[in-house]
Write an enzyme that holds these catalytic residues in place. Structure first.
Site, short mmCIF file in Angstrom:
data_model
loop_
_atom_site.label_atom_id
_atom_site.label_comp_id
_atom_site.label_asym_id
_atom_site.label_seq_id
_atom_site.Cartn_x
_atom_site.Cartn_y
_atom_site.Cartn_z
N LYS A 172 -2.77 36.70 -18.35
CA LYS A 172 -1.76 35.83 -17.85
C LYS A 172 -1.72 34.44 -18.38
CE LYS A 172 -0.44 33.42 -14.65
NZ LYS A 172 0.51 32.51 -15.26
N GLY A 225 -9.29 27.51 -14.42
CA GLY A 225 -7.99 26.64 -13.86
C GLY A 225 -8.76 25.70 -12.94
N THR A 227 -10.22 24.30 -9.46
CA THR A 227 -11.02 24.65 -8.25
C THR A 227 -10.55 25.30 -7.08
OG1 THR A 227 -12.93 23.25 -8.90
CG2 THR A 227 -13.01 24.00 -6.88
N GLU A 228 -9.21 24.71 -6.84
CA GLU A 228 -8.36 25.16 -5.55
C GLU A 228 -7.72 26.47 -5.72
OE1 GLU A 228 -8.67 24.05 -2.30
OE2 GLU A 228 -10.12 22.99 -3.10
N GLY A 230 -9.05 28.76 -8.24
CA GLY A 230 -10.35 29.47 -8.04
C GLY A 230 -10.69 29.99 -6.70
N GLU A 247 -14.27 29.56 -14.09
CA GLU A 247 -14.37 28.41 -14.78
C GLU A 247 -13.33 27.11 -14.58
OE1 GLU A 247 -16.70 27.78 -16.96
OE2 GLU A 247 -17.19 29.56 -18.14
N CYS A 281 -11.42 20.22 -19.20
CA CYS A 281 -12.24 20.28 -17.90
C CYS A 281 -13.56 19.50 -18.04
CB CYS A 281 -12.54 21.81 -17.69
SG CYS A 281 -13.25 22.60 -19.36
N GLU A 384 -10.75 14.88 -10.03
CA GLU A 384 -10.41 15.32 -11.18
C GLU A 384 -8.96 14.73 -11.51
OE1 GLU A 384 -9.67 19.36 -12.55
OE2 GLU A 384 -10.93 19.10 -14.21
#
Ligand code: NAD
Length: 490
Positions: A172, A225, A227-228, A230, A247, A281, A384
């Site tokens: 996706k 993508g 962190t949240e 993930g 990642e 990233c 970030e």
């Protein structure tokens, strides 16, 4: 280029109803429509991947998988110009960088084509009467969810190792940038990869992505993508104990020691943060400069940052293109304002560039921005930003800078600039990151483990060891004695 892009399920172009539009971020123009998956489409894609896994792919000989992956790479090379042009159009990033990304995507397939025939088990004489050998078996159906910053490269990082290991895939892509991923899946089929082995569904992360990541027919989720995102994907994957690779975000340090070659350090540090319009990233977005060289380094850094050429992404002389969207532009700008509110000093940038051609009036361009007088606890040093913004922090000692560099929730990359070899190795060993580069800014080569620690996630991509994340180890224990088997002495 095509005006419409379909999903690909079981080797067929699929359009079941709704569509969404994608834009050229540099101009704001709509460039294509894309089919939007329903949840039933996701079910069909997972079913196709399951059937292909059991029916064909896991039984395909490694040498044949090698040939097919090489063929994918060969066709990508033939279509290099088309892929580069499409990527530039859909991301708004400078072509100078995109060429390297497409090359790397091709080399990923070549690397994993070679790796396919080197997936070995082991033997172990577990006891005098038992021989143990291990089989490395593919984990099964992999949901692979990728971001918008490197659309083709991320698709290659995901698909190539999965196929090499014998897994099948439902990919996706991000809704902002699905076009080159669709092209890549088309190329996989053109190369002869059987229907159902690589499927692609499109649509919003919160619905299509979340449904795919939780799907009971999926054995593994590989995600790149925020962190949240993930965290929420991991929570969904936990329901059926799926394997996962994460990642996630970064806030990577870049440390200039007083004995560094300042010319290299300035030039390399500028690339390390502003390439890909800062949307990487591993952007080395926290720049730590030793007090003895601070004034000289910062003066050069700012002067050369101001000389970066920003504009038409298709122009090979440009260093920096557009951000991905209006929303991203606003996020970047709001962080610059937050930094100034926290007491940072704006040394350059912090605005839209002036003098862009009329064609780019609605593009999402943002000047490379340098904030100084920053300390590591400020939000701009901790969160970030994912845009062309670097914060500069002055330090005094090696010990202090190692502590500051590690003082973040993230742990992706770090860069060091020093001529002192002992210091380079000593500090590299102390940094809590998955990657350390010494005296250059480049982090990713096929074959080099890529990934991070802490809230940047877990698992390594791009390397031979990645195949361990797409295989299960099965222990086979064989009785080799000529004595009867009678454990209870019955
Ligand atoms: P994102 O998390 O918003 O989206 C990534 C993908 O996840 C997209 O395809 C999106 O549609 C999907 N998604 C969103 N919500 C979802 C949900 N609830 N369930 C399932 N899928 C969902 O990230 P982004 O904004 O596209 O990309 C930028 C981020 O990616 C940055 O944080 C960057 O650091 C990170 N990144 C990390 C690496 C790495 O290797 N560590 C590489 C590239 C990008």
């Amino acid at each position: 280029m095509a005006e419409h892009y379909s999903m690909i399920i079981n080797g067929e172009a699929v359009d079941t109803g709704e569509t969404f539009a994608v834009q050229n971020p540099a101009t704001g123009e709509k460039i294509a429509t894309v089919a939007q998956a329903s949840l039933a489409d996701v079910d069909r894609a997972v079913e196709a991947a399951r059937a292909a896994f059991h029916g064909v792919w896991k039984k395909t000989a490694p040498a044949k998988r090698t040939r097919l992956l090489m063929k994918v790479a060969e066709i990508m090379r033939e279509k290099m110009r088309e892929l580069v042009a499409l990527e530039v159009l859909n991301t708004g990033k400078a072509v100078s960088g995109v060429i390297g990304e497409v090359h790397q995507a091709i080399e990923d397939f070549e690397f994993y084509a070679g790796a396919t025939t080197k997936i070995y088990g082991q033997t172990y004489p577990a006891a005098p009467f038992v021989l143990n050998y291990t089989l490395k078996e593919p984990v099964g159906v992999c949901a692979q969810i990728i971001p918008w910053n490197y659309p083709l490269m991320m698709a290659a990082w995901k698909i190539a190792p999965a196929l090499a290991a014998g897994c099948t895939v439902v990919l996706k892509p991000a809704s902002l940038t699905p076009l080159t991923a669709v092209k890549l899946v088309e190329i996989c089929h053109e190369a002869g990869i059987p229907p159902g082995v690589v499927n692609l569904v499109t649509g919003p992360g919160a619905s299509v992505g979340a449904y795919l990541a939780e799907h009971p027919g999926v054995d593994k989720v590989a995600f790149t993508g925020e962190t949240e995102t993930g965290k929420s994907i991991l929570a969904g994957a936990a329901k059926t104990i799926k394997k996962a690779t994460m990642e996630l975000g970064g806030k990577s340090p870049n440390i200039v020691f007083p004995d560094a070659d300042l010319e290299d350090a300035v030039n390399g540090s500028i690339w390390a943060v502003f390439t890909s319009t800062g949307q990487t990233c591993e952007a080395r977005s926290r720049l730590f400069v030793h007090e003895d060289v601070y004034d000289e380094f910062v003066a050069k850094f700012v002067e050369r940052t101001k000389s970066l050429r920003i504009g038409d992404p298709a122009d090979k002389t440009m260093h920096v293109g557009s951000l991905i969207s209006r929303k991203q532009w606003e996020t970047v700008d709001s962080y610059v304002k937050i930094g100034l509110g926290e007491g940072a000093e704006l040394l350059c940038g912090g605005a839209r560039p002036e003098g862009l051609e009329e064609e780019f009036a609605d593009g999402h361009f943002y000047l490379p921005t340098v904030l100084a007088n920053v300390h590591n606890k400020m939000r701009v040093a901790q969160e970030e930003i994912f845009g062309p913004v670097v914060v500069i922090i002055k330090y005094s000692t090696e010990r202090e800078v190692v502590e500051l560099a590690n003082d973040t929730i993230y742990g992706l990359a770090a860069t060091l600039w020093t001529k002192d070899t002992a210091r380079a190795h000593r500090v590299a060993g102390q940094l809590q990151t998955g990657i350390v580069t010494v005296n250059h800014p480049y982090t990713a080569f096929p074959g080099t483990p890529f990934g991070g620690s802490k809230q940047t996630g877990f698992g390594r991509e791009l390397a031979f060891e990645t195949l361990n994340l797409y295989t299960e180890t099965k222990s086979v224990l064989v009785y080799t004695s000529d004595k009867p088997v009678n454990p209870f002495g019955l």
